[in-house]
Design an enzyme around this catalytic site. Structure first.
Site, mmCIF file in Angstrom:
data_model
loop_
_atom_site.group_PDB
_atom_site.id
_atom_site.type_symbol
_atom_site.label_atom_id
_atom_site.label_comp_id
_atom_site.label_asym_id
_atom_site.label_seq_id
_atom_site.Cartn_x
_atom_site.Cartn_y
_atom_site.Cartn_z
ATOM 1 N N ARG A 90 2.857 -5.331 -5.393
ATOM 2 C CA ARG A 90 3.926 -5.484 -4.388
ATOM 3 C C ARG A 90 3.977 -6.914 -3.860
ATOM 4 N NH1 ARG A 90 4.255 -1.635 0.855
ATOM 5 N NH2 ARG A 90 2.527 -2.951 1.503
ATOM 6 N N LYS A 102 8.173 -8.088 1.787
ATOM 7 C CA LYS A 102 7.250 -8.093 2.933
ATOM 8 C C LYS A 102 7.049 -9.554 3.310
ATOM 9 C CE LYS A 102 3.117 -5.526 4.251
ATOM 10 N NZ LYS A 102 3.557 -5.092 5.568
ATOM 11 N N GLU A 162 13.008 3.142 9.522
ATOM 12 C CA GLU A 162 11.542 3.165 9.586
ATOM 13 C C GLU A 162 11.115 2.873 11.010
ATOM 14 O OE1 GLU A 162 9.865 0.073 7.015
ATOM 15 O OE2 GLU A 162 11.625 -1.180 7.335
HETATM 16 N N1 PXG Z 1 7.431 -0.711 7.042
HETATM 17 C C1 PXG Z 1 7.149 -1.946 7.476
HETATM 18 C C2 PXG Z 1 8.226 -2.787 8.042
HETATM 19 C C3 PXG Z 1 5.836 -2.440 7.378
HETATM 20 O O1 PXG Z 1 5.543 -3.676 7.806
HETATM 21 C C4 PXG Z 1 5.165 -0.320 6.407
HETATM 22 C C5 PXG Z 1 6.482 0.095 6.513
HETATM 23 C C6 PXG Z 1 4.149 0.573 5.755
HETATM 24 O O2 PXG Z 1 3.788 0.066 4.478
HETATM 25 P P1 PXG Z 1 2.377 0.345 3.811
HETATM 26 O O3 PXG Z 1 2.493 -0.179 2.416
HETATM 27 O O4 PXG Z 1 1.360 -0.382 4.619
HETATM 28 O O5 PXG Z 1 2.178 1.807 3.838
HETATM 29 C C7 PXG Z 1 4.818 -1.617 6.838
HETATM 30 C C8 PXG Z 1 3.409 -2.112 6.754
HETATM 31 C C9 PXG Z 1 0.151 -4.963 11.221
HETATM 32 C C10 PXG Z 1 0.303 -4.195 9.948
HETATM 33 O O6 PXG Z 1 -0.516 -6.005 11.205
HETATM 34 C C11 PXG Z 1 1.569 -3.812 9.512
HETATM 35 C C12 PXG Z 1 1.725 -3.113 8.305
HETATM 36 C C13 PXG Z 1 0.627 -2.791 7.546
HETATM 37 C C14 PXG Z 1 -0.627 -3.198 7.970
HETATM 38 C C15 PXG Z 1 -0.806 -3.896 9.181
HETATM 39 O O7 PXG Z 1 0.687 -4.545 12.252
HETATM 40 N N2 PXG Z 1 3.017 -2.774 7.932
#
Ligand code: PXG
Length: 306
Positions: free
Chosen positions: A53, A151, A184
């Site tokens: 990713r 991301k 989301e």
């Molecule tokens: N939507 C958004 C906008 C994200 O940033 C997710 C969904 C979930 O994705 P994953 O692949 O992690 O299941 C994310 C992920 C933080 C932090 O520092 C944020 C995320 C992941 C880890 C830490 O707040 N966001």
């Protein structure tokens, strides 16, 4: 100060000594991409999915990483090893790199790679008791403006939503797209349970979450799943709502805008999927190599792999 260790372009540093240039376009313009990866019990969860990713995010913004996928994977595992941590959080970043002022990416001659290995704690005991959410007034930008599957280092849209939650004393913010479809949460995907069926939006207006994918796998053969768009009223009338993310893991959302969801307590489907998720992350993943190098800092990549 955060525990752990940080890799920056070929060398490892203690967290307080890790630095990037103020002329890095990642800082100046948010020009870069990142991942959030967790490791549990000495194993990195879904490492290859995160590596893929990250490279896909980079490709979508025309950023050429300074390393190959194999090198990147190796650096991540070495960073974990050197951190001495067995449970923690990895934050790799590709930035456009250092360059003169002016947003033209051609001003940055070489992209940078940073890998932070530390710990993260997001919702504490609320994993068990449930989170409150508000509906953010700021919307997720449409694909044509900025593809939510990238991301990117530009999280202001999500941060503004989170600030609305903070101002209203809520734990999280639910975000809609321009059409009013549920997209989301500020940094997590959203799931809704109605009866026995589990619903989550398609990924055209949200990140293709790796925890989301894992939950869809865990539902197979147990719960019917529907990935489709829905509006806010569908969520408010749900039996259960939960969020998924690497940082947030799997957490029940028990109220939205002060309105209780279902019984107002974490529901059975959420609790079961959460337990299965915790069991899976603690029992699978790429092992962190053991051996020399643990805890050392300010070593360079070439000498430590020799
Ligand atoms: N939507 C958004 C906008 C994200 O940033 C997710 C969904 C979930 O994705 P994953 O692949 O992690 O299941 C994310 C992920 C933080 C932090 O520092 C944020 C995320 C992941 C880890 C830490 O707040 N966001």
């Amino acid at each position: 100060m955060q525990p752990g260790i940080v890799y920056v372009d070929g060398k490892w540093y203690p967290p307080e000594r890790a630095k990037v240039s103020v002329f890095d376009h990642g800082l100046l313009y948010g020009d870069g991409v990142f991942e959030g990866i967790r490791f549990y019990n000495g194993r990195v969860f879904k490492l290859d999915r995160h590596v893929d990713r990250m490279f896909e995010s980079a490709r979508m913004i025309g950023l050429t990483p300074s390393v190959t996928k194999e090198e990147f994977r190796d650096i991540i595992l070495q960073t974990c090893q050197k951190s001495g941590l067995t449970d923690g959080y990895l934050r790799p970043l590709f930035t456009r790199g250092e360059g003169d002022l002016g947003l033209d990416p051609r001003k940055a001659k070489r992209t940078s790679l940073v890998v932070i290995c530390s710990t993260i704690s997001l919702y504490g005991d609320k994993h068990r008791t449930g989170l409150s959410a508000i509906v953010a007034s700021v919307r997720r930008p449409p694909r044509i403006c900025l593809n939510p599957n990238v991301k990117s280092l530009n999280y202001l849209n999500n941060i503004l939503a989170k600030m609305e939650a903070n101002e209203k004393g809520a734990d999280e913010a639910l975000m809609l797209d321009l059409e009013g479809n549920v997209a989301e949460m500020s940094a997590d995907n959203i799931f809704v349970v109605k009866g026995h069926t589990v619903y989550t939006p398609q990924t055209s207006n949200c990140l293709v979450g790796i925890t989301r994918e894992t939950i869809l796998e865990l539902c197979e053969g147990r719960y019917p799943v529907r990935t489709e768009m829905f509006k806010l009223d569908f969520v408010l009338q749900a039996d259960e709502v939960f969020l998924t993310g690497t940082g947030g893991e799997v957490a029940p959302v028990t109220s939205i805008e002060g309105h209780p969801i279902g019984s107002g307590k974490p529901g059975p489907v959420t609790q079961e999927l959460q337990q299965r998720y915790f069991d899976l992350v603690r029992s699978t993943g790429t092992p962190i190599p053991t051996g020399s190098g643990s805890g050392s800092a300010t070593t360079d990549a070439a000498s430590s792999t020799a």
